[in-house]
Design a protein around this motif. Structure first.
Motif, PDB file in Angstrom:
ATOM      1  N   ASP A  39       0.828  -1.204   0.000  1.00  0.00           N
ATOM      2  CA  ASP A  39       0.000   0.000   0.000  1.00  0.00           C
ATOM      3  C   ASP A  39       0.865   1.258   0.000  1.00  0.00           C
ATOM      4  N   LEU A  40       1.968   1.207   0.736  1.00  0.00           N
ATOM      5  CA  LEU A  40       2.883   2.349   0.821  1.00  0.00           C
ATOM      6  C   LEU A  40       3.516   2.622  -0.541  1.00  0.00           C
ATOM      7  N   LEU A  41       3.903   1.560  -1.230  1.00  0.00           N
ATOM      8  CA  LEU A  41       4.502   1.723  -2.548  1.00  0.00           C
ATOM      9  C   LEU A  41       3.487   2.285  -3.544  1.00  0.00           C
ATOM     10  N   GLN A  42       2.274   1.785  -3.470  1.00  0.00           N
ATOM     11  CA  GLN A  42       1.227   2.290  -4.351  1.00  0.00           C
ATOM     12  C   GLN A  42       0.981   3.772  -4.090  1.00  0.00           C
ATOM     13  N   LEU A  43       0.979   4.156  -2.818  1.00  0.00           N
ATOM     14  CA  LEU A  43       0.707   5.540  -2.439  1.00  0.00           C
ATOM     15  C   LEU A  43       1.745   6.481  -3.031  1.00  0.00           C
ATOM     16  N   LYS A  88       2.100   5.023  -7.576  1.00  0.00           N
ATOM     17  CA  LYS A  88       0.970   4.897  -8.500  1.00  0.00           C
ATOM     18  C   LYS A  88       0.455   6.263  -8.936  1.00  0.00           C
ATOM     19  N   GLN A  89       0.362   6.425 -10.256  1.00  0.00           N
ATOM     20  CA  GLN A  89      -0.120   7.647 -10.898  1.00  0.00           C
ATOM     21  C   GLN A  89       0.800   8.856 -10.717  1.00  0.00           C
ATOM     22  N   LYS A  90       1.973   8.659 -10.130  1.00  0.00           N
ATOM     23  CA  LYS A  90       2.927   9.756 -10.018  1.00  0.00           C
ATOM     24  C   LYS A  90       3.550  10.037 -11.381  1.00  0.00           C
ATOM     25  N   ARG A  91       3.843  11.300 -11.610  1.00  0.00           N
ATOM     26  CA  ARG A  91       4.416  11.746 -12.890  1.00  0.00           C
ATOM     27  C   ARG A  91       5.940  11.714 -12.750  1.00  0.00           C
ATOM     28  N   LEU A 107       4.701  -0.448 -10.927  1.00  0.00           N
ATOM     29  CA  LEU A 107       3.953  -0.020  -9.746  1.00  0.00           C
ATOM     30  C   LEU A 107       2.928   1.064 -10.062  1.00  0.00           C
ATOM     31  N   GLY A 108       2.719   1.307 -11.356  1.00  0.00           N
ATOM     32  CA  GLY A 108       1.669   2.234 -11.760  1.00  0.00           C
ATOM     33  C   GLY A 108       2.103   3.654 -11.984  1.00  0.00           C
ATOM     34  N   GLY A 109       3.425   3.901 -12.039  1.00  0.00           N
ATOM     35  CA  GLY A 109       3.903   5.242 -12.330  1.00  0.00           C
ATOM     36  C   GLY A 109       3.664   5.623 -13.776  1.00  0.00           C
ATOM     37  N   ASP A 128      -0.440  -2.232 -19.880  1.00  0.00           N
ATOM     38  CA  ASP A 128      -1.232  -1.072 -19.440  1.00  0.00           C
ATOM     39  C   ASP A 128      -0.361   0.117 -19.039  1.00  0.00           C
ATOM     40  N   ALA A 129       0.932   0.016 -19.301  1.00  0.00           N
ATOM     41  CA  ALA A 129       1.867   1.045 -18.843  1.00  0.00           C
ATOM     42  C   ALA A 129       1.620   2.377 -19.533  1.00  0.00           C
ATOM     43  N   GLU A 130       1.770   3.447 -18.758  1.00  0.00           N
ATOM     44  CA  GLU A 130       1.822   4.795 -19.330  1.00  0.00           C
ATOM     45  C   GLU A 130       3.290   5.151 -19.473  1.00  0.00           C
ATOM     46  N   ILE A 131       3.824   4.942 -20.662  1.00  0.00           N
ATOM     47  CA  ILE A 131       5.242   5.206 -20.915  1.00  0.00           C
ATOM     48  C   ILE A 131       5.357   6.123 -22.126  1.00  0.00           C
ATOM     49  N   TYR A 132       6.075   7.218 -21.970  1.00  0.00           N
ATOM     50  CA  TYR A 132       6.209   8.217 -23.020  1.00  0.00           C
ATOM     51  C   TYR A 132       7.688   8.577 -23.169  1.00  0.00           C
TER      52      TYR A 132
END
Length: 252
Positions: free
Chosen positions: A6-10, A13-16, A37-39, A64-68
């Motif tokens: 949960d700490l890692l997700q917090l 996850k979704q961090k830019r 981990l959802g970054g 499902d990765a957001e990779i740019y």
């Protein structure tokens, strides 16, 4: 204590997240881990083939990765401007900056002026430029984390890599001073200094590097990625100011 996952997700996850030199070696391993981990991650490197291979590999492993990103050179203003524009359009800001793009270099007796100037622009100016741009964006949100990847060369000071030692010593000093400057703005700053790590920077052939890893004389790139994650996973009240990671049998 909170559940570790949960700490890692917090904190991820979704961090830019922006990773300079994120297409090979340490940078690529960091990108793999933070994407998993959802970054939301932007990577770049100067080699077109390395960039394409990195993005394709990440998309294959994490559909499902957001990779740019894009191929880019931190020493070229037009490339830097292009990456910053991409960051603002795709991510809308920066929460985490990993300054990692760097080149190996020998001593002043073997390098010509233009060669070592390019190394200095990459290893020092590139870090400063992206740190400055990250701070501009982080100041508005009163939060953020900058991690500079340094090197144990700043401590060992080998006679065979004078120019590289100079650049990594500069990064050590820059990071220490930067933390004092921007901590009051709510921005964290960490320095990670690896020892010998398998990479294209190493002069040994890949097979010899593998042997050194087995003998605990060299680190894997993923070891540094885990160290980055440890820094990022800390609660807001806690800063990992500096971290040194060495192979078990590398004596410095």
């Amino acid at each position: 204590m909170k559940n570790l996952s949960d700490l890692l997700q917090l904190n991820i996850k979704q961090k830019r997240i922006v990773i300079t030199g994120g297409t090979t070696g340490i940078g690529k391993s960091i990108a793999d881990l933070l994407v998993s981990l959802g970054g939301r991650v932007v990577i770049f490197g100067r080699d077109h083939e390395d960039f394409n291979n990195a993005v394709n590999d990440i998309k294959s492993n994490f559909p499902d990765a957001e990779i740019y990103g894009a191929p880019a050179d931190v020493t070229k203003k037009e490339d830097v401007d292009m990456i910053l524009d991409l960051i603002d359009k795709k991510l809308g800001g920066i929460d985490i900056l990993i300054n990692n793009a760097a080149l190996a270099a020998d001593g002043i007796t073997t390098y010509k002026l233009e060669e070592w100037k390019y190394v200095i622009e990459t290893n020092i100016t590139g870090y400063i430029v992206f740190a400055q741009e990250a701070v501009k964006r982080m100041t508005e949100q009163k939060s953020g984390h900058i991690i500079n990847i340094g090197s144990m060369s700043a401590e060992s000071k080998s006679a065979k890599s004078t120019i590289y030692v100079a650049t990594k010593s500069a990064i050590r000093g820059f990071t220490t001073s930067l933390r004092k400057e921007i901590n009051p703005l709510g921005i964290k700053v960490s320095l990670i200094e690896p020892g010998a790590v398998t990479s294209d920077m190493q002069t040994d052939p890949k097979e010899k590097q593998k042997q050194k890893i087995q003998k605990m004389e060299m680190l894997e790139a993923e070891d540094i990625a885990l160290s980055v994650l440890f820094c990022l996973a800390q609660p807001k009240r806690c800063d990992i100011v500096s971290m040194q990671i060495r192979p078990h049998l590398q004596i410095i």
